[in-house]
Scaffold this motif. Structure first.
Motif, PDB file in Angstrom:
ATOM      1  N   GLU A  69       0.834  -1.210   0.000  1.00 47.24           N
ATOM      2  CA  GLU A  69       0.000   0.000   0.000  1.00 47.24           C
ATOM      3  C   GLU A  69       0.868   1.260   0.000  1.00 47.24           C
ATOM      4  O   GLU A  69       0.609   2.208  -0.751  1.00 47.24           O
ATOM      5  N   LEU A  70       1.903   1.278   0.815  1.00 44.84           N
ATOM      6  CA  LEU A  70       2.803   2.435   0.858  1.00 44.84           C
ATOM      7  C   LEU A  70       3.534   2.618  -0.472  1.00 44.84           C
ATOM      8  O   LEU A  70       3.705   3.734  -0.948  1.00 44.84           O
ATOM      9  N   ALA A  71       3.956   1.506  -1.069  1.00 44.90           N
ATOM     10  CA  ALA A  71       4.671   1.578  -2.342  1.00 44.90           C
ATOM     11  C   ALA A  71       3.792   2.144  -3.446  1.00 44.90           C
ATOM     12  O   ALA A  71       4.244   2.952  -4.265  1.00 44.90           O
ATOM     13  N   VAL A  72       2.525   1.743  -3.477  1.00 44.08           N
ATOM     14  CA  VAL A  72       1.599   2.198  -4.517  1.00 44.08           C
ATOM     15  C   VAL A  72       1.372   3.710  -4.433  1.00 44.08           C
ATOM     16  O   VAL A  72       1.086   4.364  -5.433  1.00 44.08           O
ATOM     17  N   LYS A  73       1.538   4.273  -3.259  1.00 41.00           N
ATOM     18  CA  LYS A  73       1.391   5.722  -3.106  1.00 41.00           C
ATOM     19  C   LYS A  73       2.564   6.475  -3.725  1.00 41.00           C
ATOM     20  O   LYS A  73       2.443   7.661  -4.032  1.00 41.00           O
ATOM     21  N   TYR A  83       4.001  -3.658  -7.591  1.00 42.93           N
ATOM     22  CA  TYR A  83       3.720  -5.087  -7.458  1.00 42.93           C
ATOM     23  C   TYR A  83       4.961  -5.914  -7.786  1.00 42.93           C
ATOM     24  O   TYR A  83       5.273  -6.876  -7.084  1.00 42.93           O
ATOM     25  N   ALA A  84       5.671  -5.553  -8.854  1.00 37.77           N
ATOM     26  CA  ALA A  84       6.882  -6.283  -9.227  1.00 37.77           C
ATOM     27  C   ALA A  84       7.936  -6.200  -8.121  1.00 37.77           C
ATOM     28  O   ALA A  84       8.581  -7.194  -7.783  1.00 37.77           O
ATOM     29  N   VAL A  85       8.101  -5.020  -7.545  1.00 42.83           N
ATOM     30  CA  VAL A  85       9.057  -4.840  -6.451  1.00 42.83           C
ATOM     31  C   VAL A  85       8.607  -5.660  -5.238  1.00 42.83           C
ATOM     32  O   VAL A  85       9.408  -6.367  -4.613  1.00 42.83           O
ATOM     33  N   TRP A  86       7.317  -5.622  -4.921  1.00 44.52           N
ATOM     34  CA  TRP A  86       6.763  -6.354  -3.778  1.00 44.52           C
ATOM     35  C   TRP A  86       6.992  -7.858  -3.924  1.00 44.52           C
ATOM     36  O   TRP A  86       7.436  -8.527  -2.989  1.00 44.52           O
ATOM     37  N   ALA A 124      14.985  -3.019  -7.118  1.00 41.39           N
ATOM     38  CA  ALA A 124      15.438  -1.666  -6.780  1.00 41.39           C
ATOM     39  C   ALA A 124      15.560  -0.823  -8.049  1.00 41.39           C
ATOM     40  O   ALA A 124      15.199   0.360  -8.058  1.00 41.39           O
ATOM     41  N   GLY A 125      16.040  -1.413  -9.127  1.00 34.17           N
ATOM     42  CA  GLY A 125      16.148  -0.692 -10.395  1.00 34.17           C
ATOM     43  C   GLY A 125      14.798  -0.237 -10.910  1.00 34.17           C
ATOM     44  O   GLY A 125      14.663   0.885 -11.416  1.00 34.17           O
ATOM     45  N   LEU A 126      13.788  -1.082 -10.786  1.00 32.78           N
ATOM     46  CA  LEU A 126      12.441  -0.692 -11.214  1.00 32.78           C
ATOM     47  C   LEU A 126      11.946   0.510 -10.424  1.00 32.78           C
ATOM     48  O   LEU A 126      11.322   1.414 -10.961  1.00 32.78           O
ATOM     49  N   LYS A 127      12.236   0.519  -9.142  1.00 35.97           N
ATOM     50  CA  LYS A 127      11.782   1.625  -8.312  1.00 35.97           C
ATOM     51  C   LYS A 127      12.496   2.926  -8.683  1.00 35.97           C
ATOM     52  O   LYS A 127      11.932   4.008  -8.579  1.00 35.97           O
ATOM     53  N   LEU A 128      13.719   2.826  -9.153  1.00 34.38           N
ATOM     54  CA  LEU A 128      14.509   4.014  -9.483  1.00 34.38           C
ATOM     55  C   LEU A 128      14.162   4.624 -10.838  1.00 34.38           C
ATOM     56  O   LEU A 128      14.527   5.764 -11.108  1.00 34.38           O
TER      57      LEU A 128
END
Length: 93
Positions: free
Chosen positions: A28-32, A40-43, A79-83
């Motif tokens: 939920e925090l990540a989706v924000k 979802y992929a990171v999760w 981590a790369g996806l998040k960046l």
């Protein structure tokens, strides 16, 4: 979840329930902060890495240098996806 014996054992069931709730709160925090697909992929990637790491730490699954390398790759890719920038593709930036 396997240790709960079909949710018949209270302590493993409680540990699973708490871990599942914390995991969902993390999603939920990540989706924000990032797009749903990326979150979802990171999760999933982090969850898979933590699951295998726990299994190796408790001796359920043997550890090996290659397995550790591939788990590090999963974490690195997550981590790369998040960046990545959130709007459009990287080629457009």
């Amino acid at each position: 979840m396997g240790l709960s014996d079909g949710f018949a054992r209270p302590l493993p069931t409680l540990v699973f329930a708490v871990a599942a709730a914390l995991s969902m709160a993390g999603l939920e925090l990540a989706v924000k902060q990032i797009a749903l697909g990326t979150a979802y992929a990171v999760w999933v990637g982090i969850g898979a890495a933590l699951t295998v790491g726990w299994a190796m730490a408790t001796g359920v699954e043997p550890a090996s240098p290659l397995k550790l390398l591939f788990i590090a790759g999963i974490v690195g890719c997550a981590a790369g996806l998040k960046l990545l920038p959130s709007g459009g593709s990287a080629a457009e930036d």
